[in-house]
Write an enzyme that holds these catalytic residues in place. Structure first.
Site, mmCIF file in Angstrom:
data_model
loop_
_atom_site.group_PDB
_atom_site.id
_atom_site.type_symbol
_atom_site.label_atom_id
_atom_site.label_comp_id
_atom_site.label_asym_id
_atom_site.label_seq_id
_atom_site.Cartn_x
_atom_site.Cartn_y
_atom_site.Cartn_z
ATOM 1 N N ASN A 1 3.554 -3.252 9.572
ATOM 2 C CA ASN A 1 3.768 -1.357 8.590
ATOM 3 C C ASN A 1 5.063 -0.897 8.721
ATOM 4 O O ASN A 1 5.720 -1.762 9.518
ATOM 5 C CB ASN A 1 2.841 -0.669 9.206
ATOM 6 C CG ASN A 1 1.765 0.593 8.371
ATOM 7 O OD1 ASN A 1 2.145 1.150 7.486
ATOM 8 N ND2 ASN A 1 0.348 0.685 7.822
ATOM 9 N N CYS B 1 -3.093 4.201 12.190
ATOM 10 C CA CYS B 1 -2.730 5.245 11.897
ATOM 11 C C CYS B 1 -3.934 6.072 13.215
ATOM 12 O O CYS B 1 -4.377 4.827 14.000
ATOM 13 C CB CYS B 1 -4.069 5.769 10.618
ATOM 14 S SG CYS B 1 -5.388 4.641 10.172
ATOM 15 N N ILE C 1 3.400 10.989 4.010
ATOM 16 C CA ILE C 1 3.039 11.430 3.413
ATOM 17 C C ILE C 1 1.097 11.872 3.822
ATOM 18 O O ILE C 1 0.341 12.610 3.228
ATOM 19 C CB ILE C 1 2.687 10.076 2.550
ATOM 20 C CG1 ILE C 1 3.754 9.201 1.474
ATOM 21 C CG2 ILE C 1 1.239 10.630 1.339
ATOM 22 C CD1 ILE C 1 4.142 9.606 0.513
ATOM 23 N N GLY C 2 0.714 11.461 5.043
ATOM 24 C CA GLY C 2 -0.408 12.097 5.703
ATOM 25 C C GLY C 2 -1.645 11.405 5.119
ATOM 26 O O GLY C 2 -2.716 11.642 5.368
ATOM 27 N N GLY D 1 10.583 -4.851 3.640
ATOM 28 C CA GLY D 1 12.181 -5.178 4.632
ATOM 29 C C GLY D 1 12.094 -5.823 3.048
ATOM 30 O O GLY D 1 13.542 -6.361 2.798
ATOM 31 N N ALA E 1 -3.707 4.172 0.769
ATOM 32 C CA ALA E 1 -5.007 4.122 2.000
ATOM 33 C C ALA E 1 -6.081 5.380 1.767
ATOM 34 O O ALA E 1 -6.079 5.812 1.018
ATOM 35 C CB ALA E 1 -4.637 4.902 2.909
ATOM 36 N N SER F 1 0.729 -1.601 -0.112
ATOM 37 C CA SER F 1 -0.198 -0.131 0.548
ATOM 38 C C SER F 1 0.865 1.681 0.251
ATOM 39 O O SER F 1 1.518 2.029 0.767
ATOM 40 C CB SER F 1 -0.766 -0.133 1.130
ATOM 41 O OG SER F 1 -1.435 1.020 1.788
ATOM 42 N N ASN G 1 9.259 8.476 5.052
ATOM 43 C CA ASN G 1 7.698 9.094 4.664
ATOM 44 C C ASN G 1 7.143 8.974 5.412
ATOM 45 O O ASN G 1 6.536 8.666 6.996
ATOM 46 C CB ASN G 1 6.964 7.785 3.906
ATOM 47 C CG ASN G 1 6.288 6.868 4.099
ATOM 48 O OD1 ASN G 1 5.043 6.961 4.022
ATOM 49 N ND2 ASN G 1 6.473 6.143 4.509
HETATM 50 C C1 LIG Z 1 5.507 6.093 0.608
HETATM 51 C C2 LIG Z 1 5.097 5.111 1.259
HETATM 52 C C3 LIG Z 1 3.443 5.316 1.450
HETATM 53 C C4 LIG Z 1 3.158 4.211 2.254
HETATM 54 N N1 LIG Z 1 1.202 4.468 2.593
HETATM 55 C C5 LIG Z 1 1.177 3.541 2.484
HETATM 56 C C6 LIG Z 1 -0.598 3.513 3.499
HETATM 57 O O1 LIG Z 1 -1.016 4.441 2.058
HETATM 58 N N2 LIG Z 1 -1.337 2.566 3.763
HETATM 59 C C7 LIG Z 1 -0.276 1.397 4.671
HETATM 60 O O2 LIG Z 1 -0.586 0.944 4.909
HETATM 61 N N3 LIG Z 1 1.211 1.448 4.513
HETATM 62 C C8 LIG Z 1 1.634 2.136 3.620
HETATM 63 N N4 LIG Z 1 2.643 2.038 3.624
HETATM 64 C C9 LIG Z 1 3.582 1.131 4.255
HETATM 65 C C10 LIG Z 1 4.418 0.057 2.782
HETATM 66 O O3 LIG Z 1 2.621 -0.631 2.789
HETATM 67 C C11 LIG Z 1 4.583 -1.062 3.813
HETATM 68 O O4 LIG Z 1 3.674 -1.707 4.499
HETATM 69 C C12 LIG Z 1 6.167 -0.610 4.102
HETATM 70 O O5 LIG Z 1 6.639 -0.017 3.178
HETATM 71 C C13 LIG Z 1 6.905 -1.630 4.607
HETATM 72 O O6 LIG Z 1 7.413 -2.564 2.799
HETATM 73 P P1 LIG Z 1 8.735 -2.215 2.426
HETATM 74 O O7 LIG Z 1 10.395 -2.984 2.924
HETATM 75 O O8 LIG Z 1 8.528 -3.109 1.085
HETATM 76 O O9 LIG Z 1 8.858 -1.386 1.952
HETATM 77 C C14 LIG Z 1 3.365 3.822 2.731
HETATM 78 C C15 LIG Z 1 4.518 2.995 2.812
HETATM 79 C C16 LIG Z 1 5.549 4.074 1.489
HETATM 80 C C17 LIG Z 1 7.144 4.134 1.863
#
Ligand SMILES: Cc1cc2nc3c(=O)[nH]c(=O)nc-3n(C[C@H](O)[C@H](O)[C@H](O)COP(=O)(O)O)c2cc1C
Length: 291
Positions: free
Chosen positions: A194, A132, A73-74, A246, A48, A23, A71
């Protein structure tokens, strides 16, 4: 040892690959589809969606660190009604299933978002983001209190007409207890987990570079933390565990499957490698000998 098949079945749906796009890192999949980068993706998890539109946090929203990414983003998004009317019809032709990530400021908001989105047949399920802040009850993340996780899960299961995963937080509380509570409330899976809270302070001013102070931190270095949590949670629940965090190579995905994950999300890697899903699948096929 025999390796698990790389095609997967979850919630009655067949997936060509265990790799899901996490996400917030690929919108609703439309742009990556146009680039031909959804080949090898098992599913896309959307950005989201909240009930009302949210403009998100002030910049900077992304900050690279030597070993990862912060990040903030909010939860910027156009709101559930806009997603229903304009975005979902535009992604009805994705080559892989779509899961919608849902966020809220109260237990009721999660259910309300789903009541709007369930009018669409485009998505196969939901991912409930309990990281959140629970604004209606003091501001701590929903996910830190298993009792609140249970209530969110129960409220969602009363309104959702399709499966949902509860995406847990690593920032406080006992994730295993939260996972058990999500399952008890009716969740069809749990997502582990998350982002980890992180911060960057400018030592010259003493102030946080990110306006909202703390941000979500992602890094390949966090993989062992996610592996441990996936292993702990998958030993405690009977619903499928979806890992998130990861991943940077095919071996990482295979390791998370061996730890107990049914599906494995990849997020930050997409910023450098938008076609990471297909690349990871090809790598895994070579490693396991699966054609
Ligand atoms: C730019 C960005 C935006 C994200 N937005 C959301 C989100 O809207 N909702 C959510 O549950 N997780 C959000 N995440 C978390 C990711 O879905 C994921 O759980 C997290 O990046 C870990 O995976 P990764 O190590 O492969 O990046 C966001 C992550 C990033 C980097």
């Amino acid at each position: 040892m025999s390796f698990p098949s790389l095609t997967r079945k979850l919630w009655g749906t067949e997936f060509v690959s265990p790799v899901m796009l996490a996400s917030g890192t690929s919108g609703f999949g439309e742009e990556l589809f146009k680039l031909g980068c959804l080949t090898g993706a098992g599913a896309v998890v959307s950005k989201a969606v909240t009930l009302k539109p949210r403009s998100g946090n002030p910049p900077p929203r992304l900050l690279e660190t030597p070993f990862g990414l912060l990040n903030s983003i909010g939860l910027a998004n156009p709101g559930a009604q806009h997603v229903l009317e304009h975005i979902l019809p535009a992604v009805s032709n994705l080559p892989c299933p779509l899961v919608i990530n849902v966020a809220g400021e109260s237990v009721q908001e999660f259910a309300d978002v789903i009541s709007v989105l369930k009018e669409s047949a485009v998505h196969i399920g939901y991912e409930i983001n309990v990281s959140c802040p629970n604004v209606a009850e003091g501001g701590a993340a929903f996910g830190v209190d298993p009792e609140v996780v249970f209530r969110v899960s129960e409220a969602v299961s009363q309104v959702a007409d399709r499966p949902f995963s509860v995406k847990l937080t690593p920032n406080g509380g006992d994730m295993v207890q939260a996972a058990v509570a999500a399952q008890k409330g009716g969740a069809s899976a749990v997502t582990v987990c998350n982002t980890f809270l992180g911060m960057k302070i400018d030592w010259k001013t003493g102030k946080s570079v990110i306006k909202r102070k703390v941000a979500g931190y992602t890094s390949p270095a966090l993989l062992p933390l996610v592996v441990a949590r996936v292993w702990q949670v998958s030993n405690a629940v009977s619903v499928p565990v979806i890992s998130s965090g990861g991943v940077s190579c095919g071996q990482d995905v295979l390791q998370l499957l061996a730890a107990g994950a049914e599906m494995v999300q990849v997020g930050t890697r997409l910023m450098r490698r938008p076609c990471a899903a297909g690349e990871l699948l090809d790598e895994m096929k070579k490693l396991t000998g699966e054609q």
